[in-house]
Design a protein around this motif. Structure first.
Motif, short mmCIF file in Angstrom:
data_model
loop_
_atom_site.label_atom_id
_atom_site.label_comp_id
_atom_site.label_asym_id
_atom_site.label_seq_id
_atom_site.Cartn_x
_atom_site.Cartn_y
_atom_site.Cartn_z
N VAL A 5 0.88 -1.13 -0.01
CA VAL A 5 0.13 -0.01 0.02
C VAL A 5 0.90 1.31 0.08
CG1 VAL A 5 -1.81 1.36 1.29
CG2 VAL A 5 -1.62 -1.10 1.21
N VAL A 6 0.58 2.07 -0.78
CA VAL A 6 1.52 3.12 -1.06
C VAL A 6 0.60 4.46 -0.88
CG1 VAL A 6 2.94 4.67 -2.62
CG2 VAL A 6 3.18 2.13 -2.58
N THR A 7 0.73 5.44 -0.05
CA THR A 7 -0.01 6.68 0.08
C THR A 7 0.58 7.55 -0.65
OG1 THR A 7 0.82 7.50 2.07
CG2 THR A 7 -1.23 5.82 2.31
N GLY A 8 -0.03 8.48 -1.04
CA GLY A 8 0.72 9.76 -2.16
C GLY A 8 1.10 9.17 -3.28
N GLY A 65 3.31 -4.70 2.75
CA GLY A 65 4.13 -3.67 3.28
C GLY A 65 3.09 -2.44 3.13
N VAL A 66 3.50 -1.43 3.97
CA VAL A 66 2.85 -0.11 4.20
C VAL A 66 4.09 0.86 3.93
CG1 VAL A 66 1.48 1.70 5.24
CG2 VAL A 66 0.85 -0.89 5.61
N LEU A 67 3.73 1.65 2.75
CA LEU A 67 4.45 2.81 2.65
C LEU A 67 3.69 4.26 2.66
CD1 LEU A 67 5.38 0.30 0.41
CD2 LEU A 67 7.40 1.87 0.33
N ALA A 68 3.85 4.76 3.92
CA ALA A 68 2.76 6.08 4.01
C ALA A 68 3.81 7.12 3.79
CB ALA A 68 2.85 6.06 5.78
N MET A 87 -0.49 10.13 8.55
CA MET A 87 0.60 9.05 8.55
C MET A 87 0.48 7.97 9.76
SD MET A 87 4.48 9.85 7.48
CE MET A 87 3.80 10.45 6.02
N VAL A 88 0.27 8.51 10.95
CA VAL A 88 0.29 7.46 12.06
C VAL A 88 -1.12 6.81 11.93
CG1 VAL A 88 -0.25 7.45 14.50
CG2 VAL A 88 1.33 9.03 13.48
N ALA A 89 -2.12 7.34 11.53
CA ALA A 89 -3.48 6.57 11.27
C ALA A 89 -3.15 5.67 9.97
CB ALA A 89 -4.49 7.49 10.93
N THR A 90 -2.58 5.72 9.08
CA THR A 90 -2.18 4.92 8.18
C THR A 90 -1.49 3.55 8.64
OG1 THR A 90 -2.35 6.46 6.17
CG2 THR A 90 -1.04 4.42 5.77
N LEU A 91 -0.50 3.83 9.22
CA LEU A 91 0.32 2.74 9.91
C LEU A 91 -0.44 1.96 10.85
CD1 LEU A 91 3.73 4.93 9.79
CD2 LEU A 91 3.32 3.05 8.69
#
Length: 258
Positions: A5-8, A65-68, A87-91
């Motif tokens: 998951v890639v945000t932005g 994987g999570v890439l915030a 960002m914290v909520a995403t992770l």
């Protein structure tokens, strides 16, 4: 094939990272305001909840994987909403989906701006999890010509400290999930383009962010580091904020960290 998951993911470092992962044969669930698999506003509670719901649906309940990466650099409260609380909520929100992976990884984005002056009160409110008060403090800072620029650096200080506080805890390291961050210098993205559009602006940025090693960087430079941190090869980095800044950290802090 791993699922990330890639945000932005629609622009800048996020797009460069998403493109790199896809080129390597992995699956990417992109998250952004638009032009993404999941279109949400991470400044809002609803957007953060929908992020988790949609990623859960699209991934089938498991990710690797999570890439915030999503962030803002404007002197306004929204920067606090995205850069820290979003960002914290995403992770934290996506962490349960990592637990079924054989090699779960999580990484976010701080900045070399974390070395610059910041607002202690705003950072403390971020780390206390008091978003309404943090947004109110950001609004106060935004109203002052000499304090508005403290908002961005304060979000990056707060996030770097959050990484250090949480990476070694049972829910992260104890669950086998390396949690780390990167701290870029000046990256040539649409976010900084207006600042570099004039000789005066470029000179100001060069003085504030000295990058003696190869100067300003393309987004792919950070993407490569993010991809490694989120990959299976990274088994033991824990709670690190890795500066990819052309030497800014070295110039500014020298030996003081030791």
């Amino acid at each position: 094939m791993r699922t990330y998951v890639v945000t932005g993911s629609a622009s800048g470092i996020g797009k460069a990272t998403a493109d790199l992962l896809v080129e390597r044969g992995d699956r990417v669930i992109g998250v952004d305001l638009r032009d993404a698999d999941v279109e949400v506003d991470l400044t809002t509670a609803d957007g953060r909840e929908r992020l988790v719901t949609e990623v859960n649906r699209l991934s089938g309940g498991s990710i690797d994987g999570v890439l915030a990466i999503a962030g803002l650099a404007v002197p306004a409260p929204a920067t606090v909403g995205v850069n820290y609380f979003g960002m914290v909520a995403t992770l934290e929100g996506l962490r349960p989906l990592l637990l079924e992976s054989d090699a779960p990884r999580a990484v976010g984005v701080s900045s070399m701006a974390s070395l610059q002056p910041s607002d202690t009160r705003l950072v403390d409110l971020e780390l206390a999890g008091d978003e309404p008060a943090a947004l109110a403090r950001a609004a106060e800072l935004a109203a002052g010509a000499e304090t508005a620029n403290l908002i961005y650096s304060s979000t990056k200080v707060g996030f770097a400290r959050w990484i250090r506080r949480h990476a070694a805890l049972p829910e992260w390291a104890g669950a086998g999930i390396p949690l780390n961050a990167v701290a870029p210098g000046v990256i040539l993205t649409p976010m900084v383009a207006p600042l570099l559009a004039t000789d005066e602006g470029r000179s100001m940025i060069e003085q504030a962010v000295p990058m003696p090693l190869n100067g300003f960087a393309e987004a792919i430079v950070v993407a490569r580091l993010l991809a490694w941190l989120a990959g299976p090869e990274n088994s033991h980095l824990c709670g690190q904020v890795v500066f990819v800044d052309g030497g800014s950290d070295v110039v500014i802090r020298g030996e003081r960290v030791w």
